[in-house]
Scaffold this motif. Structure first.
Motif: not given
Length: 355
Positions: A286, A289, A291, A319, A322, A324-327
């Motif tokens: 958070w 962020d 990759e 998840r 967030r 699917e916006y996860l490293p």
């Protein structure tokens, strides 16, 4: 006058070409351009510069018709050398890296006597290192120093809990006494490791590197550089607090493994460690962020699936918030990563003179 943006691009190109040649001993200009995305003309200019500086050599390829410069390029690895001082443990090490970041001989260990004498032993190690370097051929690019905590360059002080005696040493000044003409770069072990490993990642530019061993640390790697923050504390994930009030480092240090035998107690500790790291990474994403999160840890020696377990638990708790916006979380094979990272830092500094 060259703008900072142009200077950054040129420096990035120099390093990209250097890394391409160092990672593939025999490579053509066209292959470098294809791998790095740099134009063939720019690659040619960098190659010619490096040839003049005796950083690399280019041999002819007899299968190619005359007039075309498609020779095989390789580093002149033995023409430059770097002295590396690894002070990340009480028993420090020193050795020489060649231009390809491979060692010249073996690293030597200087054992520090328990109960005192740290400064005296360190000074004696410097003398041994100075004597050692004179017997290794090649121009000395500088001295890279690996330390176990944040380095305050203004105060010339290493801030750490692992080796409190080191905080009392004016480290760069001490090294300069023995190597007065050398470039000296001091940095935390995890920053050096991140520098070495992250430069090889081709498909991510925003990376968080984590080390979990006796100490716990992290480094933010952004667009080709480690990001240190205003006071060099950026990335210190080990200083976050776990749910029980301890710092992450206190809770998950591998020092706990010394008192645990295989069985229920060990498995419980590993499960708790997985949970603590997953929670720390959930907070992390958070804020910065990334990759990708790279995890180097000694826990894989007792739990080979440790990184996979951390990743699985992290996705389970992060998840829902967030999506699917996860490293991605990937493991890193341990080795002398910080030592090679210190060598790479010296090479980067050397290449800056051409910008």
């Amino acid at each position: 006058m060259e703008t900072m943006t142009q200077k950054h691009i040129k420096q990035s190109n120099l390093l990209a070409v250097f890394r391409a040649v160092s990672e593939q001993p025999l490579i053509s200009r066209q292959e470098i351009a294809a791998q790095t995305g740099i134009s063939t003309m720019t690659v040619g200019k960098v190659v010619e510069l490096f040839r003049r500086e005796n950083l690399l050599q280019e041999g002819k390829n007899p299968t190619v018709r005359p007039g075309r410069k498609t020779g095989q390029i390789s580093l002149r690895a033995d023409d430059k050398k770097m002295l590396i001082l690894d002070l990340s443990q009480y028993d420090f090490k020193f050795g020489v890296l060649k231009l390809d970041l491979n060692t010249e001989g073996e690293f030597q260990t200087v054992f520090c006597p328990p109960g005192g004498g740290y400064s005296e032993t360190l000074s004696a190690a410097m003398k041994k290192a100075r004597a050692h370097i004179t017997h290794v051929k090649g121009e000395l690019l500088g001295v890279g120093v690996v330390v176990p905590g944040v380095y305050d360059a203004g105060a010339d002080r290493v801030i750490n809990n692992r080796i409190p005696e080191l905080e009392k040493v004016g480290l760069k000044a001490l090294v300069a006494e023995h190597f007065p003409a050398a470039t000296i770069l001091v940095d935390e072990d995890v920053n050096h490791s991140a520098r070495y490993v992250c430069h090889s990642v081709k498909d991510a530019e925003k990376i968080f590197y984590t080390y979990v061993g006796r100490g716990v640390g992290g480094a933010i790697f952004y667009n080709g550089k480690t990001f240190e923050g205003a006071h060099a504390y950026s990335g210190e994930i080990g200083q976050l607090h776990a749910a029980d009030g301890r710092t992450v480092e206190e809770a998950v240090t591998t020092e706990h493994l010394k008192t645990l035998r295989p069985g229920k107690a060990l498995e419980t500790h590993i499960a708790d460690t997985v949970e603590i790291l997953a929670e720390a990474f959930r907070s992390l994403v958070w804020i910065i962020d990334p990759e990708r999160i790279l995890l180097e840890t000694e826990y894989t020696a007792v739990a080979p699936d440790f990184v996979d377990r951390v990743k699985e638990r992290f996705l389970a708790i992060a998840r829902p918030e967030r999506g699917e916006y996860l490293p991605d979380i990937c493991g890193v094979q341990s080795g002398e990563l910080a030592q090679r990272g210190a060598g790479l830092a010296l090479i980067e500094r050397y290449l800056q003179r051409f910008c």
